[in-house]
Design a protein around this motif. Structure first.
Motif, PDB file in Angstrom:
ATOM      1  N   PHE A 288       0.840  -1.203   0.000  1.00 30.72           N
ATOM      2  CA  PHE A 288       0.000   0.000   0.000  1.00 30.72           C
ATOM      3  C   PHE A 288       0.875   1.254   0.000  1.00 30.72           C
ATOM      4  N   TYR A 289       1.984   1.149  -0.700  1.00 31.04           N
ATOM      5  CA  TYR A 289       2.942   2.243  -0.850  1.00 31.04           C
ATOM      6  C   TYR A 289       2.233   3.493  -1.376  1.00 31.04           C
ATOM      7  N   TYR A 290       2.324   4.571  -0.613  1.00 32.34           N
ATOM      8  CA  TYR A 290       1.738   5.860  -0.972  1.00 32.34           C
ATOM      9  C   TYR A 290       0.222   5.834  -1.151  1.00 32.34           C
ATOM     10  N   CYS A 291      -0.472   4.945  -0.459  1.00 27.93           N
ATOM     11  CA  CYS A 291      -1.935   5.034  -0.386  1.00 27.93           C
ATOM     12  C   CYS A 291      -2.257   6.007   0.737  1.00 27.93           C
ATOM     13  N   THR A 292      -2.105   7.259   0.468  1.00 26.91           N
ATOM     14  CA  THR A 292      -2.105   8.291   1.505  1.00 26.91           C
ATOM     15  C   THR A 292      -3.477   8.560   2.100  1.00 26.91           C
ATOM     16  N   SER A 293      -4.549   8.023   1.516  1.00 30.15           N
ATOM     17  CA  SER A 293      -5.889   8.253   2.052  1.00 30.15           C
ATOM     18  C   SER A 293      -6.338   7.188   3.045  1.00 30.15           C
ATOM     19  N   LEU A 294      -5.593   6.090   3.190  1.00 31.53           N
ATOM     20  CA  LEU A 294      -5.944   5.064   4.165  1.00 31.53           C
ATOM     21  C   LEU A 294      -5.690   5.589   5.569  1.00 31.53           C
ATOM     22  N   SER A 295      -6.705   5.531   6.448  1.00 34.68           N
ATOM     23  CA  SER A 295      -6.577   6.108   7.780  1.00 34.68           C
ATOM     24  C   SER A 295      -6.473   5.077   8.891  1.00 34.68           C
ATOM     25  N   SER A 296      -6.834   3.823   8.640  1.00 33.54           N
ATOM     26  CA  SER A 296      -6.746   2.789   9.673  1.00 33.54           C
ATOM     27  C   SER A 296      -6.454   1.440   9.037  1.00 33.54           C
ATOM     28  N   VAL A 297      -5.894   0.544   9.834  1.00 33.11           N
ATOM     29  CA  VAL A 297      -5.528  -0.776   9.336  1.00 33.11           C
ATOM     30  C   VAL A 297      -5.993  -1.829  10.317  1.00 33.11           C
ATOM     31  N   ALA A 298      -6.771  -2.800   9.848  1.00 37.86           N
ATOM     32  CA  ALA A 298      -7.129  -3.974  10.632  1.00 37.86           C
ATOM     33  C   ALA A 298      -6.647  -5.183   9.851  1.00 37.86           C
ATOM     34  N   ILE A 299      -5.600  -5.820  10.344  1.00 36.85           N
ATOM     35  CA  ILE A 299      -4.955  -6.911   9.611  1.00 36.85           C
ATOM     36  C   ILE A 299      -5.572  -8.239  10.036  1.00 36.85           C
ATOM     37  N   PRO A 300      -5.963  -9.093   9.102  1.00 32.97           N
ATOM     38  CA  PRO A 300      -6.646 -10.340   9.449  1.00 32.97           C
ATOM     39  C   PRO A 300      -5.729 -11.334  10.142  1.00 32.97           C
TER      40      PRO A 300
ATOM     41  N   GLY B 234       8.400  -5.382   3.760  1.00 35.45           N
ATOM     42  CA  GLY B 234       9.059  -4.090   3.816  1.00 35.45           C
ATOM     43  C   GLY B 234       8.284  -3.010   3.089  1.00 35.45           C
ATOM     44  N   SER B 235       8.203  -1.843   3.690  1.00 37.79           N
ATOM     45  CA  SER B 235       7.526  -0.673   3.113  1.00 37.79           C
ATOM     46  C   SER B 235       6.066  -0.944   2.759  1.00 37.79           C
ATOM     47  N   ALA B 236       5.443  -1.898   3.460  1.00 40.11           N
ATOM     48  CA  ALA B 236       4.066  -2.280   3.138  1.00 40.11           C
ATOM     49  C   ALA B 236       3.109  -1.095   3.229  1.00 40.11           C
TER      50      ALA B 236
ATOM     51  N   SER C  47       4.581   5.668   3.706  1.00 36.60           N
ATOM     52  CA  SER C  47       3.961   6.957   3.386  1.00 36.60           C
ATOM     53  C   SER C  47       2.444   6.907   3.310  1.00 36.60           C
ATOM     54  N   CYS C  48       1.837   6.070   4.147  1.00 35.43           N
ATOM     55  CA  CYS C  48       0.383   6.137   4.336  1.00 35.43           C
ATOM     56  C   CYS C  48       0.140   7.234   5.374  1.00 35.43           C
ATOM     57  N   TYR C  49       0.135   8.455   4.925  1.00 34.89           N
ATOM     58  CA  TYR C  49       0.161   9.621   5.811  1.00 34.89           C
ATOM     59  C   TYR C  49      -1.023   9.701   6.754  1.00 34.89           C
ATOM     60  N   SER C  50      -2.166   9.134   6.369  1.00 34.05           N
ATOM     61  CA  SER C  50      -3.378   9.244   7.182  1.00 34.05           C
ATOM     62  C   SER C  50      -3.533   8.114   8.184  1.00 34.05           C
ATOM     63  N   LEU C  51      -2.637   7.142   8.158  1.00 32.25           N
ATOM     64  CA  LEU C  51      -2.734   5.980   9.028  1.00 32.25           C
ATOM     65  C   LEU C  51      -2.465   6.383  10.477  1.00 32.25           C
ATOM     66  N   SER C  52      -3.430   6.120  11.377  1.00 32.25           N
ATOM     67  CA  SER C  52      -3.294   6.584  12.760  1.00 32.25           C
ATOM     68  C   SER C  52      -2.954   5.477  13.749  1.00 32.25           C
ATOM     69  N   SER C  53      -3.328   4.223  13.458  1.00 39.75           N
ATOM     70  CA  SER C  53      -3.030   3.130  14.382  1.00 39.75           C
ATOM     71  C   SER C  53      -2.966   1.811  13.634  1.00 39.75           C
ATOM     72  N   VAL C  54      -2.183   0.875  14.195  1.00 39.71           N
ATOM     73  CA  VAL C  54      -2.038  -0.448  13.606  1.00 39.71           C
ATOM     74  C   VAL C  54      -2.075  -1.484  14.721  1.00 39.71           C
TER      75      VAL C  54
ATOM     76  N   SER D  92       7.330   6.747   7.416  1.00 34.12           N
ATOM     77  CA  SER D  92       6.665   7.972   6.952  1.00 34.12           C
ATOM     78  C   SER D  92       5.160   7.954   7.174  1.00 34.12           C
ATOM     79  N   CYS D  93       4.700   7.146   8.129  1.00 35.89           N
ATOM     80  CA  CYS D  93       3.289   7.199   8.543  1.00 35.89           C
ATOM     81  C   CYS D  93       3.191   8.272   9.618  1.00 35.89           C
ATOM     82  N   VAL D  94       3.132   9.521   9.195  1.00 30.33           N
ATOM     83  CA  VAL D  94       3.320  10.648  10.098  1.00 30.33           C
ATOM     84  C   VAL D  94       2.188  10.824  11.104  1.00 30.33           C
ATOM     85  N   ALA D  95       1.007  10.251  10.821  1.00 33.46           N
ATOM     86  CA  ALA D  95      -0.122  10.374  11.744  1.00 33.46           C
ATOM     87  C   ALA D  95      -0.201   9.211  12.716  1.00 33.46           C
ATOM     88  N   LEU D  96       0.724   8.252  12.616  1.00 31.88           N
ATOM     89  CA  LEU D  96       0.662   7.044  13.429  1.00 31.88           C
ATOM     90  C   LEU D  96       0.913   7.371  14.894  1.00 31.88           C
ATOM     91  N   SER D  97      -0.050   7.009  15.754  1.00 30.81           N
ATOM     92  CA  SER D  97       0.068   7.292  17.188  1.00 30.81           C
ATOM     93  C   SER D  97       0.200   6.036  18.034  1.00 30.81           C
TER      94      SER D  97
END
Length: 208
Positions: A142-154, A162-164, A167-174, A190-195
């Motif tokens: 999901f390289y440079y999918c900058t509109s993704l805001s959350s991730v729930a991995i199955p 690597g680099s999965a 730069s997902c800039y909107s991603l806040s938590s994983v 570069s997930c700058v919104a990751l908290s």
């Protein structure tokens, strides 16, 4: 590099999310996109097919049929829309399976074969809803999918490449599921919104 290794069948299974992802009622994989102007109306998908899939581009035109014999050979189905707007691409597995095949140049949704201009297409992806069967999230998925805001991995996923989510800039938590044993380098760079990141004890290798 390998991206998402997905064995996607016509039969829906358990919930799978990346960003705003979940198993659809139809069992198809769906990609919600939005084009805001006429400068980006000819997207290309990065996929591999071992069997046959059809692609409904979401604009009431004829579906594309894509056939292949390998989940490692990248194919590049393309389509041209007539106007800007919101569309949902639906990928239906007729037989066999398919996988997303991306790199830092060959993004999930792109303009042409290489170049940074491809990122404007990746940014058009608003939500993705996957069918079941994901076993790994590979390099640059999901390289440079900058509109993704959350991730729930199955829970079926055992590794994150690597680099999965580079730069997902909107991603806040994983939250990494308990089945994951390895996380490769720069997966969240570069997930700058990751908290927050929750990593289970099953992870035995984190490559930096």
């Amino acid at each position: 590099g390998r991206q998402i290794d997905a064995q996607l069948t016509a039969v829906p299974g358990g919930d799978v999310c990346v960003g705003q992802m979940y198993v659809t009622a139809s069992g198809d994989t769906e990609i919600d996109i939005e084009f805001v102007d006429s400068a980006r109306l000819s997207p290309i998908l990065s996929i591999a097919v071992n069997g046959t899939v059809t692609i409904d581009w979401g604009d009431n035109t004829a579906s594309s049929t894509v056939t292949g014999t390998s989940l490692t050979a990248r194919l590049s189905p393309t389509h041209t829309y007539t106007s800007a707007g919101k569309y949902t691409i639906k990928i239906h597995v007729v037989s066999g399976s398919f996988a997303f095949r991306c790199t830092s140049s060959y993004l999930l949704l792109r303009k042409n074969t290489t170049g940074n201009e491809n990122r404007i297409y990746a940014n058009c992806i608003k939500a993705i809803r996957l069918d079941t069967g994901i076993t790994s999230i590979g390099d640059n998925s999901f390289y440079y999918c900058t509109s993704l805001s959350s991730v729930a991995i199955p829970s079926t996923v055992t590794s994150i490449g690597g680099s999965a989510f580079y730069s997902c800039y909107s991603l806040s938590s994983v939250t990494v599921p308990s089945g994951v044993t390895s996380i490769k380098n720069a997966s969240l760079r570069s997930c700058v919104a990751l908290s927050s990141v929750a990593i289970p004890s099953s992870v035995t290798s984190i490559t930096t």
